[in-house]
Design a protein around this motif. Structure first.
Motif, PDB file in Angstrom:
ATOM      1  N   ARG A 112       1.132  -1.028  -0.084  1.00  0.00           N
ATOM      2  CA  ARG A 112      -0.255   0.130   0.460  1.00  0.00           C
ATOM      3  C   ARG A 112       0.879   1.813  -0.065  1.00  0.00           C
ATOM      4  O   ARG A 112       2.209   0.896   0.632  1.00  0.00           O
ATOM      5  CB  ARG A 112      -1.006   0.262   1.209  1.00  0.00           C
ATOM      6  N   TYR A 113       0.551   2.853  -0.951  1.00  0.00           N
ATOM      7  CA  TYR A 113       0.712   3.591  -0.320  1.00  0.00           C
ATOM      8  C   TYR A 113      -0.365   4.257  -0.061  1.00  0.00           C
ATOM      9  O   TYR A 113      -0.892   5.142  -1.122  1.00  0.00           O
ATOM     10  CB  TYR A 113       1.922   3.770  -2.130  1.00  0.00           C
ATOM     11  N   GLU A 114       0.044   5.529   1.125  1.00  0.00           N
ATOM     12  CA  GLU A 114      -0.939   6.414   1.104  1.00  0.00           C
ATOM     13  C   GLU A 114      -1.789   5.502   1.705  1.00  0.00           C
ATOM     14  O   GLU A 114      -3.408   5.945   1.389  1.00  0.00           O
ATOM     15  CB  GLU A 114      -1.680   7.651   0.736  1.00  0.00           C
ATOM     16  N   GLY A 115      -2.021   4.444   2.670  1.00  0.00           N
ATOM     17  CA  GLY A 115      -3.743   3.944   2.776  1.00  0.00           C
ATOM     18  C   GLY A 115      -3.743   3.002   1.089  1.00  0.00           C
ATOM     19  O   GLY A 115      -5.397   2.436   1.996  1.00  0.00           O
ATOM     20  N   LYS A 116      -3.522   3.100   0.769  1.00  0.00           N
ATOM     21  CA  LYS A 116      -4.322   2.121  -0.772  1.00  0.00           C
ATOM     22  C   LYS A 116      -3.335   1.645  -1.151  1.00  0.00           C
ATOM     23  O   LYS A 116      -1.659   1.331  -1.072  1.00  0.00           O
ATOM     24  CB  LYS A 116      -4.262   3.914  -2.026  1.00  0.00           C
ATOM     25  N   ARG A 117      -3.943  -0.043  -2.238  1.00  0.00           N
ATOM     26  CA  ARG A 117      -3.813  -0.445  -2.234  1.00  0.00           C
ATOM     27  C   ARG A 117      -2.329  -0.447  -3.794  1.00  0.00           C
ATOM     28  O   ARG A 117      -3.209   1.031  -4.440  1.00  0.00           O
ATOM     29  CB  ARG A 117      -4.215  -1.582  -3.213  1.00  0.00           C
ATOM     30  N   LEU A 118      -1.812  -0.977  -4.152  1.00  0.00           N
ATOM     31  CA  LEU A 118      -0.459  -0.486  -5.139  1.00  0.00           C
ATOM     32  C   LEU A 118      -1.525  -1.010  -6.424  1.00  0.00           C
ATOM     33  O   LEU A 118      -2.128  -1.921  -5.860  1.00  0.00           O
ATOM     34  CB  LEU A 118       1.163  -0.968  -4.664  1.00  0.00           C
ATOM     35  N   ASN A 119      -0.346  -0.492  -7.242  1.00  0.00           N
ATOM     36  CA  ASN A 119      -1.392  -1.290  -8.546  1.00  0.00           C
ATOM     37  C   ASN A 119      -1.470  -2.242  -8.486  1.00  0.00           C
ATOM     38  O   ASN A 119      -1.745  -3.507  -8.497  1.00  0.00           O
ATOM     39  CB  ASN A 119      -1.123   0.426  -9.928  1.00  0.00           C
ATOM     40  N   SER A 120       0.034  -2.950  -9.609  1.00  0.00           N
ATOM     41  CA  SER A 120       0.619  -4.403  -9.507  1.00  0.00           C
ATOM     42  C   SER A 120       2.022  -3.859  -9.691  1.00  0.00           C
ATOM     43  O   SER A 120       2.726  -4.507 -11.234  1.00  0.00           O
ATOM     44  CB  SER A 120       0.245  -4.413 -10.295  1.00  0.00           C
ATOM     45  N   ASP A 136       5.274   0.172 -10.542  1.00  0.00           N
ATOM     46  CA  ASP A 136       4.447  -0.431 -10.527  1.00  0.00           C
ATOM     47  C   ASP A 136       3.063   0.589 -11.061  1.00  0.00           C
ATOM     48  O   ASP A 136       1.958   1.338 -11.345  1.00  0.00           O
ATOM     49  CB  ASP A 136       3.327   0.711  -9.184  1.00  0.00           C
ATOM     50  N   PRO A 137       3.295   0.117 -12.632  1.00  0.00           N
ATOM     51  CA  PRO A 137       2.100  -0.187 -13.413  1.00  0.00           C
ATOM     52  C   PRO A 137       0.486  -0.687 -13.182  1.00  0.00           C
ATOM     53  O   PRO A 137       0.714  -1.139 -12.226  1.00  0.00           O
ATOM     54  CB  PRO A 137       3.057  -0.559 -14.839  1.00  0.00           C
ATOM     55  N   THR A 138       0.203  -0.594 -14.926  1.00  0.00           N
ATOM     56  CA  THR A 138      -1.105  -1.357 -13.738  1.00  0.00           C
ATOM     57  C   THR A 138      -1.484  -2.683 -14.935  1.00  0.00           C
ATOM     58  O   THR A 138      -2.413  -3.218 -15.177  1.00  0.00           O
ATOM     59  CB  THR A 138      -2.430  -0.415 -14.376  1.00  0.00           C
ATOM     60  N   TYR A 139      -0.475  -3.145 -15.331  1.00  0.00           N
ATOM     61  CA  TYR A 139      -0.838  -4.392 -16.089  1.00  0.00           C
ATOM     62  C   TYR A 139      -1.140  -5.659 -15.467  1.00  0.00           C
ATOM     63  O   TYR A 139      -2.097  -6.625 -15.932  1.00  0.00           O
ATOM     64  CB  TYR A 139       0.821  -4.787 -16.779  1.00  0.00           C
ATOM     65  N   GLU A 146      -3.094 -11.479 -16.306  1.00  0.00           N
ATOM     66  CA  GLU A 146      -1.200 -11.732 -15.444  1.00  0.00           C
ATOM     67  C   GLU A 146      -1.886 -11.447 -14.203  1.00  0.00           C
ATOM     68  O   GLU A 146      -0.693 -10.966 -13.461  1.00  0.00           O
ATOM     69  CB  GLU A 146      -0.102 -10.970 -16.307  1.00  0.00           C
ATOM     70  N   GLY A 147      -3.292 -11.776 -13.553  1.00  0.00           N
ATOM     71  CA  GLY A 147      -2.900 -10.838 -12.275  1.00  0.00           C
ATOM     72  C   GLY A 147      -5.158 -10.805 -11.836  1.00  0.00           C
ATOM     73  O   GLY A 147      -5.618 -11.953 -12.570  1.00  0.00           O
ATOM     74  N   PHE A 148      -5.265 -10.203 -11.139  1.00  0.00           N
ATOM     75  CA  PHE A 148      -6.679  -9.651 -11.506  1.00  0.00           C
ATOM     76  C   PHE A 148      -7.028  -9.037 -11.303  1.00  0.00           C
ATOM     77  O   PHE A 148      -6.679  -7.336 -11.099  1.00  0.00           O
ATOM     78  CB  PHE A 148      -7.358  -9.987  -9.755  1.00  0.00           C
ATOM     79  N   ARG A 149      -8.137  -8.602 -12.650  1.00  0.00           N
ATOM     80  CA  ARG A 149      -8.748  -7.947 -13.155  1.00  0.00           C
ATOM     81  C   ARG A 149      -9.180  -7.012 -11.494  1.00  0.00           C
ATOM     82  O   ARG A 149      -9.829  -7.270 -10.542  1.00  0.00           O
ATOM     83  CB  ARG A 149      -9.884  -7.655 -13.906  1.00  0.00           C
ATOM     84  N   ALA A 150      -8.879  -5.320 -11.910  1.00  0.00           N
ATOM     85  CA  ALA A 150      -9.516  -4.157 -10.625  1.00  0.00           C
ATOM     86  C   ALA A 150      -9.220  -2.828 -11.106  1.00  0.00           C
ATOM     87  O   ALA A 150      -8.630  -2.945 -12.170  1.00  0.00           O
ATOM     88  CB  ALA A 150      -8.807  -4.869  -9.337  1.00  0.00           C
ATOM     89  N   GLU A 151      -9.291  -2.548 -10.926  1.00  0.00           N
ATOM     90  CA  GLU A 151      -9.920  -0.835 -11.084  1.00  0.00           C
ATOM     91  C   GLU A 151      -8.657   0.040  -9.479  1.00  0.00           C
ATOM     92  O   GLU A 151      -8.382  -0.257  -9.329  1.00  0.00           O
ATOM     93  CB  GLU A 151     -11.077   0.326 -10.659  1.00  0.00           C
ATOM     94  N   PRO A 152      -7.470   0.895 -10.911  1.00  0.00           N
ATOM     95  CA  PRO A 152      -6.347   1.163  -9.412  1.00  0.00           C
ATOM     96  C   PRO A 152      -7.301   2.011  -8.585  1.00  0.00           C
ATOM     97  O   PRO A 152      -8.093   3.167  -8.761  1.00  0.00           O
ATOM     98  CB  PRO A 152      -5.636   1.933 -10.808  1.00  0.00           C
ATOM     99  N   GLU A 153      -6.682   2.083  -7.729  1.00  0.00           N
ATOM    100  CA  GLU A 153      -6.279   2.576  -6.403  1.00  0.00           C
ATOM    101  C   GLU A 153      -5.522   4.058  -6.263  1.00  0.00           C
ATOM    102  O   GLU A 153      -6.084   5.221  -5.684  1.00  0.00           O
ATOM    103  CB  GLU A 153      -6.401   2.259  -4.805  1.00  0.00           C
TER     104      GLU A 153
END
Length: 305
Positions: A112-120, A136-139, A146-153
């Motif tokens: 996390r950064y500033e209380g929010k989850r990192l992208n990936s 920390d891009p969003t790939y 390559e991960g789990f689909r989610a909206e960036p925080e």
């Protein structure tokens, strides 16, 4: 399997002193979906790398073949080693940076950064002072491949520094489209970071940027170090003379410290990442789409492994 024709493309005479013309390109393994994150273990004389969509990490040992190192891998992408020899990894699935301890347990370094989850978290490097720097891009949250689909925080896609003493995380660069591979110059005075945002936006930059490292904590004086003329820069490494060896669409591109293209190692697949290894650190291991390749060079990798 060895390639019989020369894989080299020379653009500058300096490249001739970095290669071994008689050294062929070897395909060591060819059953990945997207090979990434190679890291060399000199004490174990083995290479570990990621096969992201297959949720596994693989191990190659000379004369010992390939075996599974870890599965499931939590969609691990980039890997490196810290100064104590421990494996440090970027996990798309957990959206975190982790460290594998000597006993095999896993410690979360950042999620996390500033209380929010990192992208990936994508790729990672460790400074000689123990600080951990990662991109920390969003790939890893764009799809379920390559991960789990989610909206960036996070509002931006950043480069971070993790303090080894306090565990504090600082965003040291916040203006990248998609920060990707990163590496320090041999003297650690420069940090190179790739921007791979052209993967989803053809009009985006296809370059590696350079930053001056100030007090091993801040980055200043951003500038474009080099542009990629085929595909994009993903993962890369630096040799002892400060040459940058980067993945690209047609293989591996080598740039001098002045940013000039010296030459290429052409591959039949798109390269994703690479690292120096072997007993004398003069063997370049390349992860390229489905395969792991290796080739001997006349230079050695900077840093430790």
């Amino acid at each position: 399997m060895s390639q019989t024709s020369s894989p080299y493309e020379i653009h500058d005479d300096r490249f001739r002193h970095l290669i071994v013309p008689s050294s062929g390109l070897e395909e060591l393994y060819s059953d990945c979906r997207w090979a990434e994150g190679p890291v060399w273990f000199s004490d174990l004389q083995c290479l570990i790398w990621s096969d992201i969509p297959n949720q596994r990490m693989l191990r190659w040992v000379k004369d010992g073949g390939v075996s599974v190192f870890r599965t499931p891998s939590n969609f691990t992408n980039g890997n490196t080693r810290d100064r104590q020899g421990r494996l440090v990894s970027c996990e798309h699935g957990g959206r975190r940076v982790t460290r594998t301890e000597i006993d095999g347990s896993i410690t979360v370094l950042a999620d996390r950064y500033e209380g929010k989850r990192l992208n990936s978290p994508n790729d990672v490097v460790v400074h000689s002072d123990g600080s951990v720097w990662f991109t920390d891009p969003t790939y890893g949250i764009k799809s379920d491949y390559e991960g789990f689909r989610a909206e960036p925080e996070q509002a931006t896609r950043n480069v971070y520094r993790l303090d080894p003493q306090t565990g504090e995380i600082d965003a040291v660069v916040t203006d990248f489209g998609q920060p990707n591979g990163l590496a320090f110059s041999p003297d650690e005075k420069i940090l190179y970071v790739a921007d791979s945002s052209s993967s989803h936006d053809p009009s985006a930059p296809r370059h590696i940027r350079a930053f001056d490292v100030v007090d091993s904590r801040q980055l200043k004086n951003s500038r474009v170090f080099c542009d990629i003329d085929n595909g994009l820069a993903d993962g890369f490494r630096v040799d002892v003379d400060g040459n940058v060896w980067t993945s690209a669409g047609d293989g591996v591109h080598c740039f001098g410290p002045d940013g000039k293209l010296l030459g290429k190692i052409l591959l039949p697949q798109t390269a994703a990442n690479l690292t120096f290894g072997g007993p004398r650190r003069n063997q370049l291991f390349i992860t390229a789409t489905k395969s792991l390749y290796a080739i001997f060079l006349a230079t050695t990798g900077a840093g430790v492994s």
